[in-house]
Motif scaffolding. Structure first.
Motif, PDB file in Angstrom:
ATOM      1  N   LEU A  27       0.933  -1.214   0.013  1.00  0.00           N
ATOM      2  CA  LEU A  27       0.106   0.326  -0.073  1.00  0.00           C
ATOM      3  C   LEU A  27       0.760   1.197  -0.210  1.00  0.00           C
ATOM      4  CD1 LEU A  27      -2.819   1.328   0.110  1.00  0.00           C
ATOM      5  CD2 LEU A  27      -2.775   1.069   2.550  1.00  0.00           C
ATOM      6  N   PRO A  28       1.937   1.421   0.920  1.00  0.00           N
ATOM      7  CA  PRO A  28       2.567   2.660   1.054  1.00  0.00           C
ATOM      8  C   PRO A  28       3.107   3.154  -0.562  1.00  0.00           C
ATOM      9  CG  PRO A  28       3.217   1.380   2.820  1.00  0.00           C
ATOM     10  CD  PRO A  28       2.358   0.529   1.735  1.00  0.00           C
ATOM     11  N   PHE A  29       3.540   2.240  -1.298  1.00  0.00           N
ATOM     12  CA  PHE A  29       4.151   2.665  -2.643  1.00  0.00           C
ATOM     13  C   PHE A  29       3.349   3.082  -3.494  1.00  0.00           C
ATOM     14  CE2 PHE A  29       8.265   0.557  -2.005  1.00  0.00           C
ATOM     15  CZ  PHE A  29       8.011  -0.463  -1.032  1.00  0.00           C
ATOM     16  N   PHE A  30       1.953   3.264  -3.077  1.00  0.00           N
ATOM     17  CA  PHE A  30       0.834   3.833  -3.778  1.00  0.00           C
ATOM     18  C   PHE A  30       0.479   5.094  -3.161  1.00  0.00           C
ATOM     19  CE2 PHE A  30       0.417  -0.448  -5.384  1.00  0.00           C
ATOM     20  CZ  PHE A  30       0.506  -0.372  -6.610  1.00  0.00           C
ATOM     21  N   ALA A  31       0.446   4.956  -1.737  1.00  0.00           N
ATOM     22  CA  ALA A  31      -0.149   6.291  -1.195  1.00  0.00           C
ATOM     23  C   ALA A  31       0.835   7.486  -1.154  1.00  0.00           C
ATOM     24  CB  ALA A  31      -0.289   5.775   0.486  1.00  0.00           C
ATOM     25  N   TRP A  32       2.137   7.118  -1.164  1.00  0.00           N
ATOM     26  CA  TRP A  32       3.072   8.241  -1.341  1.00  0.00           C
ATOM     27  C   TRP A  32       3.369   9.044  -2.417  1.00  0.00           C
ATOM     28  CZ3 TRP A  32       1.862   8.180   3.349  1.00  0.00           C
ATOM     29  CH2 TRP A  32       2.262   7.379   4.257  1.00  0.00           C
ATOM     30  N   ALA A  33       2.937   8.431  -3.692  1.00  0.00           N
ATOM     31  CA  ALA A  33       3.020   9.079  -4.893  1.00  0.00           C
ATOM     32  C   ALA A  33       2.290  10.693  -4.777  1.00  0.00           C
ATOM     33  CB  ALA A  33       2.048   8.503  -5.984  1.00  0.00           C
ATOM     34  N   GLN A  34       3.111  11.658  -5.180  1.00  0.00           N
ATOM     35  CA  GLN A  34       2.576  12.904  -4.631  1.00  0.00           C
ATOM     36  C   GLN A  34       3.379  13.952  -5.625  1.00  0.00           C
ATOM     37  OE1 GLN A  34       2.026  14.353  -1.344  1.00  0.00           O
ATOM     38  NE2 GLN A  34       1.716  15.847  -2.604  1.00  0.00           N
ATOM     39  N   SER A  35       2.350  14.877  -5.556  1.00  0.00           N
ATOM     40  CA  SER A  35       2.786  16.305  -6.580  1.00  0.00           C
ATOM     41  C   SER A  35       2.537  17.667  -5.957  1.00  0.00           C
ATOM     42  CB  SER A  35       2.111  16.139  -7.986  1.00  0.00           C
ATOM     43  OG  SER A  35       0.698  16.418  -7.903  1.00  0.00           O
ATOM     44  N   CYS A  36       3.402  18.641  -6.089  1.00  0.00           N
ATOM     45  CA  CYS A  36       3.196  19.817  -5.637  1.00  0.00           C
ATOM     46  C   CYS A  36       3.283  20.810  -6.892  1.00  0.00           C
ATOM     47  CB  CYS A  36       4.287  20.182  -4.733  1.00  0.00           C
ATOM     48  SG  CYS A  36       4.165  19.237  -3.141  1.00  0.00           S
ATOM     49  N   GLN A  37       2.572  21.990  -6.824  1.00  0.00           N
ATOM     50  CA  GLN A  37       2.832  23.231  -7.915  1.00  0.00           C
ATOM     51  C   GLN A  37       2.669  24.360  -7.327  1.00  0.00           C
ATOM     52  OE1 GLN A  37      -0.527  22.714 -10.550  1.00  0.00           O
ATOM     53  NE2 GLN A  37      -2.042  22.179  -9.170  1.00  0.00           N
ATOM     54  N   VAL A  38       3.289  25.306  -7.910  1.00  0.00           N
ATOM     55  CA  VAL A  38       2.907  26.866  -7.499  1.00  0.00           C
ATOM     56  C   VAL A  38       1.707  27.347  -8.230  1.00  0.00           C
ATOM     57  CG1 VAL A  38       3.976  29.090  -8.188  1.00  0.00           C
ATOM     58  CG2 VAL A  38       5.464  27.391  -7.768  1.00  0.00           C
ATOM     59  N   ASN A 185      17.703  17.473   1.209  1.00  0.00           N
ATOM     60  CA  ASN A 185      16.677  16.518   0.397  1.00  0.00           C
ATOM     61  C   ASN A 185      15.995  16.916  -0.746  1.00  0.00           C
ATOM     62  OD1 ASN A 185      15.784  14.495   3.477  1.00  0.00           O
ATOM     63  ND2 ASN A 185      17.831  14.120   2.230  1.00  0.00           N
ATOM     64  N   CYS A 186      15.278  18.223  -0.276  1.00  0.00           N
ATOM     65  CA  CYS A 186      14.626  18.694  -1.356  1.00  0.00           C
ATOM     66  C   CYS A 186      15.395  19.327  -2.470  1.00  0.00           C
ATOM     67  CB  CYS A 186      14.011  20.043  -0.816  1.00  0.00           C
ATOM     68  SG  CYS A 186      12.716  20.798  -1.562  1.00  0.00           S
ATOM     69  N   ARG A 187      16.721  20.014  -2.193  1.00  0.00           N
ATOM     70  CA  ARG A 187      17.516  20.402  -3.234  1.00  0.00           C
ATOM     71  C   ARG A 187      17.907  19.461  -4.112  1.00  0.00           C
ATOM     72  NH1 ARG A 187      22.679  22.388  -0.556  1.00  0.00           N
ATOM     73  NH2 ARG A 187      22.934  20.125  -0.447  1.00  0.00           N
ATOM     74  N   ASP A 188      18.371  18.137  -3.381  1.00  0.00           N
ATOM     75  CA  ASP A 188      19.182  17.093  -4.089  1.00  0.00           C
ATOM     76  C   ASP A 188      17.984  16.139  -4.836  1.00  0.00           C
ATOM     77  OD1 ASP A 188      21.353  18.414  -3.372  1.00  0.00           O
ATOM     78  OD2 ASP A 188      21.557  17.034  -1.666  1.00  0.00           O
ATOM     79  N   GLY A 189      16.827  16.303  -4.440  1.00  0.00           N
ATOM     80  CA  GLY A 189      15.796  15.198  -5.239  1.00  0.00           C
ATOM     81  C   GLY A 189      16.029  13.779  -4.448  1.00  0.00           C
ATOM     82  N   THR A 190      16.466  13.737  -2.980  1.00  0.00           N
ATOM     83  CA  THR A 190      16.590  12.725  -2.357  1.00  0.00           C
ATOM     84  C   THR A 190      15.403  12.390  -1.281  1.00  0.00           C
ATOM     85  OG1 THR A 190      17.923  13.685  -0.595  1.00  0.00           O
ATOM     86  CG2 THR A 190      19.142  12.421  -2.237  1.00  0.00           C
ATOM     87  N   PHE A 191      15.085  11.403  -0.953  1.00  0.00           N
ATOM     88  CA  PHE A 191      13.812  11.352   0.089  1.00  0.00           C
ATOM     89  C   PHE A 191      14.134  10.253   0.966  1.00  0.00           C
ATOM     90  CE2 PHE A 191      13.536   9.296  -4.198  1.00  0.00           C
ATOM     91  CZ  PHE A 191      13.070   7.897  -3.585  1.00  0.00           C
ATOM     92  N   PRO A 192      13.243  10.193   2.141  1.00  0.00           N
ATOM     93  CA  PRO A 192      13.415   9.119   3.316  1.00  0.00           C
ATOM     94  C   PRO A 192      12.453   7.639   2.781  1.00  0.00           C
ATOM     95  CG  PRO A 192      11.341  10.725   3.819  1.00  0.00           C
ATOM     96  CD  PRO A 192      12.477  11.226   2.382  1.00  0.00           C
ATOM     97  N   LEU A 193      12.620   6.649   3.459  1.00  0.00           N
ATOM     98  CA  LEU A 193      12.271   5.469   3.077  1.00  0.00           C
ATOM     99  C   LEU A 193      10.614   5.712   3.006  1.00  0.00           C
ATOM    100  CD1 LEU A 193      12.386   2.324   3.059  1.00  0.00           C
ATOM    101  CD2 LEU A 193      11.973   2.380   5.354  1.00  0.00           C
ATOM    102  N   GLY A 195       9.258   7.231   0.685  1.00  0.00           N
ATOM    103  CA  GLY A 195       8.781   8.463   0.180  1.00  0.00           C
ATOM    104  C   GLY A 195       9.299   8.867  -1.397  1.00  0.00           C
ATOM    105  N   GLY A 196       9.508  10.149  -1.845  1.00  0.00           N
ATOM    106  CA  GLY A 196       9.710  10.125  -3.175  1.00  0.00           C
ATOM    107  C   GLY A 196       9.879  11.804  -3.163  1.00  0.00           C
ATOM    108  N   ALA A 197      10.253  12.313  -4.357  1.00  0.00           N
ATOM    109  CA  ALA A 197      10.688  13.411  -4.754  1.00  0.00           C
ATOM    110  C   ALA A 197      10.173  13.959  -6.214  1.00  0.00           C
ATOM    111  CB  ALA A 197      12.222  13.688  -4.572  1.00  0.00           C
TER     112      ALA A 197
END
Length: 335
Positions: A27-38, A185-193, A195-197
């Motif tokens: 389940l988490p592999f689908f739940a953490w799919a994410q997008s942000c926008q200005v 993390n934000c700058r480099d495009g890395t993320f925790p377990l 998670g995603g970027a």
């Protein structure tokens, strides 16, 4: 006809439980799919500025992020305004399209100590972390503090504009029960377990300012011819006018004819008696300084103090009547 028996699972409850755990683990592999926008990138307008003074203003870039079902998530977003045209950071620049440049910069804090740089620059990361819920989008306001430093040589002609242009939004996210991703993390495009970027581009609004045509008389000293027992020869003396005009401002400075003129002649007065005199633009006393554009002093401002001597002469008098003679001259600066 033969009847083949089918073997039954030894422990049906354990088999069902095993399948359920596999579903939940996925389940988490689908739940953490994410997008942000200005969703809002404002223009920054300093309005009218004085080139001798520092001018500050502020605006807000708004980012929208959606926390996903069923738990939401931790999100760290960071923005990187572009260099745009004209290019550069520290300082950024606006132009009036006539060859003049105005320096300005963007900051992440009200004290204006943390510069906002373009992506890949050496400036600190402007990042904000939130915990986004699952039911509605979460807005993240990035307050932008802008400054035009004083002491610049700024022509007043034409409006100044700059355009940071294509800018970068980055974000990193993770599960709700863990610490939020870091600014790095934000700058480099890395993320925790679990998670995603992500990253998207947005257009930063224009930055603009106007330098008004402005002039100021800072000093106008008295012209004192002193004392004399007789006036059988001319008496010459000078005073000083100091002024400043914004660079590129066309100006004219005129002197009135005083309170007692007669037939175009300036006169000082004392108890109904008069003493003719004249004011000049040049030390040779050849060019009278008058009260019209054609007879005044004219030039173009360079945003620095300029001193103008006023040369005066009292003409010879056959038998002047004793007294204290004076007149008042009005200095008019037109621009």
């Amino acid at each position: 006809m033969s009847d083949t028996a089918r073997p039954l699972p030894r422990n049906p409850r354990m088999a069902t439980l095993h399948i359920l755990l596999l579903v939940l683990a996925g389940l988490p592999f689908f739940a953490w799919a994410q997008s942000c926008q200005v969703i809002r990138s404002p223009n920054i307008d300093f309005g009218e500025i004085r080139s001798t003074a520092t001018t500050d203003t502020a605006a807000t870039v708004v980012v929208s992020c959606q926390g996903l079902a069923p738990f939401g998530n931790q999100i760290t977003a960071c923005i990187f305004p572009g260099e745009g045209v004209p290019g550069g950071v520290a300082p950024r620049r606006m132009t009036n399209d006539a060859g003049a440049l105005m320096n300005y910069d963007l900051y992440a804090n009200p004290a204006q100590t943390q510069l906002l740089g373009a992506f890949g620059g050496s400036q600190p990361v402007y990042a904000i972390s939130i915990q986004a819920g699952a039911l509605s989008p979460q807005q993240i306001p990035f307050n932008i503090y802008a400054r035009v430093p004083g002491g610049q040589m700024l022509p007043a002609a034409y409006r100044y504009e700059g355009n940071p242009g294509t800018s970068i939004l980055r974000y990193s996210y993770g599960p709700p029960l863990l610490a939020p991703p870091t600014a790095e993390n934000c700058r480099d495009g890395t993320f925790p377990l679990l998670g995603g970027a992500g990253q998207s581009q947005f257009l930063f609004g224009t930055v603009s300012a106007q330098v008004p045509s402005a002039c100021l008389i800072t000093i106008a000293t008295d012209l004192d011819f002193g004392s004399a027992s007789r006036l059988d020869a001319p008496r010459d003396q000078s005073s000083l006018i100091r002024m400043r005009c914004a660079t590129g401002t066309v100006w004219t400075m005129t002197l009135s004819n005083g309170n007692n003129p007669a037939n175009g002649q300036r006169r000082m007065a004392s108890n109904g008696n008069f003493l003719p005199y004249e004011l000049y633009l040049d030390p040779a006393l050849l060019i009278p300084w008058g009260d019209s554009e054609a007879t005044g002093a004219s030039d173009v401002g360079e945003n620095e103090d300029v001193a103008f001597p006023v040369y005066g002469r009292v003409f010879p008098q056959p038998a002047p009547i004793p007294g204290s003679y004076s007149d008042t001259i009005t200095v008019t600066l037109t621009y």
